[in-house]
Enzyme design. Structure first.
Site: not given
Ligand code: SAH
Length: 475
Positions: A248, A270, A383
């Site tokens: 990743d 990405k 996140m």
């Protein structure tokens, strides 16, 4: 100075040593051990060299150094105490295109003799280009301790069985795997136990069993948050053994640098949303490489099972009958908290901790806000950078105190780590004021206030700006 290392085959080749004292004698012994045809030039011979000349193992050229002594020599070693003579030897060798070493005078050398760890046929040579011989010696001592005598046994075994192993396992990958097993498994244990014959039998048995078309496998490895020191030893081993690594974007270069050099590295995904490699494509790659018999490492930031889609990948592998294993990693919440000086639980402040993801509004809608707004617990929000406003509004709406402390940790554990602290009331404004970007982790709860006192890594926390959001000011 940059040197090109070589291991020279001197057997039967003429080597000139100028000087026959104790230093010359040491050099001569090493050269004889390598099979060189040694010629020693000197007006007087020390006792040791004289004995070598008498027993015929060394030829003596009598008198002061003369450049024609070098004719026909492949290498020259100057070991006299006279700098003038040493320089003359070096210059004459240079003029004839012959490599020369002047003992203890790196500036005059066209080749250096390294510090050597000899576990024949394994030889390790250490050099600092003559600039720090003491360091070279210390490194050698460490390597000596690391490479016990069993290494020599293993190297000898491998060389004796080389052809048979090749014939039995023509596939390079299979052969490499077999030898790695030999050098680390039962055979190595028997060699360490000083039972070379049993070690050889074990090798023969293993070779008879070996499979030329090994099954591929996938190992999900947690790479941790960035600092390579936070990778587990099991993760490191998997990286050393990998044929292919699918990683990743969150995986740091420092961690990738630890992987086997000739492993194929494939970047999937990405950073910061947009341009992700679709999960189906990752699945297809895993399948393709594992079916080709490769050892695939699926390397993920943090822990593979914490917001890492590791579960989906395992289900896919299971459905396609691919062997797998999982090596956990240090997840961002643990690593960021540690590196910001925030204990996630604390007897006085928090009895539980929740890992929450807040990457989009839909995922926020599914959360149990009543539970999340409870006091005396810590939220670790992954996140969440783009949805801080929703987070703040809902927590306040469900009764969380506006004075609840937070810490936002950006690039946790990395050299550019930043920590922003404040209270829930000013969360959004603080993040904006300091332009916090992904990857960042939000820690919300009473414990977050401790960052201001307990921080130890990188720069001190940035304090929130003392402006109240409009909604609260109006209230
Ligand atoms: N599997 C990962 C999480 C992947 S989700 C783990 O266990 O850590 C990606 C989120 O993790 C980022 O948006 C961020 O919130 C967090 N994260 C990962 N690495 C981080 C780091 N070094 N510093 C701060 N947050 C990080």
């Amino acid at each position: 100075m940059s040197l090109y290392p070589i291991f020279a085959d001197l057997s039967g080749r003429r080597v000139l040593v100028v000087g026959a004292g104790s230093v010359g004698a040491r050099k001569i012994e090493a050269l004889l051990a390598a099979g060189a045809r040694v010629v020693v030039g000197a007006p007087r011979l020390g006792e040791h060299v004289a004995a070598r000349v008498r027993d015929g193992s060394v030829t003596h050229l009598d008198g002061e150094f003369s450049p024609d002594w070098i004719d026909g020599a492949w290498l020259v070693i100057a070991a006299t105490r006279d700098t003038r003579v040493n320089r003359a030897v070096a210059e004459a060798a240079e003029a004839r295109g012959v490599f020369a070493n002047v003992v203890d005078d790196a500036a005059l050398c066209s080749f250096q003799v390294p510090a050597v760890i000899d576990r024949g046929p394994l030889v390790v040579a250490v050099s600092t280009g003559g600039t720090a011989p003491v360091l070279a010696r210390l490194v050698r001592e460490r390597l000596e301790a690391l490479l016990d005598g069993s290494v020599a046994t293993l190297a000898t075994l491998a060389s004796r069985w080389r052809e048979r192993i090749r014939a039995r396992l023509p596939n390079l990958g299979a052969r490499r795997r077999f030898l790695e097993e030999v050098f680390t498994g039962d055979v190595a244990a028997l060699a360490r136990a000083a039972r070379p014959d049993d070690a050889e039998q074990a090798l023969a048995a293993a070779l008879a069993r070996a499979d030329d078309r090994p099954r591929g496998r996938v190992t999900l490895v947690g790479a941790g948050p960035g600092d390579a020191g936070l990778l587990t030893l099991a993760g490191l081993r998997a990286l050393h053994e990998a044929d292919v690594i699918l990683h990743d974007s969150l995986v740091s270069d420092d961690v990738l640098a630890l992987a086997r050099r000739d492993a194929d590295r494939i970047a999937v995904g990405k950073r910061g949303g947009g341009g992700h490699t679709p999960q189906e494509h990752i699945h297809a790659l895993l399948l393709e490489h594992a079916r080709a018999g490769r050892r695939v490492v699926r390397l993920k930031g943090g822990d593979p099972f914490v917001f890492g889609r590791g579960g989906e990948e395992l289900e896919f592998l299971r459905d396609h009958d691919i062997d797998y294993a999982v090596i956990p990693g240090i997840t961002a919440a643990l690593a960021c908290a540690a590196h910001a000086g925030i204990p996630l639980t604390h007897r006085d402040h928090a009895q539980s901790v929740r890992f929450v993801t807040a990457h989009c509004r839909e995922s926020l809608d599914t959360l149990d806000w009543n539970a999340l707004a409870q006091e005396r617990q810590t939220l670790a929000v992954y996140m969440g950078v783009a949805t801080l406003d929703v987070l703040r509004d809902r927590l306040l709406a469900h009764g969380r105190d506006a004075a609840t402390p937070f810490a936002l940790i950006e690039n946790g554990t990395r050299h550019d780590q930043r920590v922003v602290t404040g209270t829930l009331a000013t969360l959004v404004e603080s993040a904006q004021a300091h332009s916090v970007r992904s990857p960042a982790l939000l820690v919300l709860g009473e414990v977050a206030a401790l960052a201001d006192r307990l921080h130890w890594f990188g720069t001190p926390p940035l304090q929130a700006p003392p402006v109240l959001p409009r909604a609260l000011r109006a209230a």
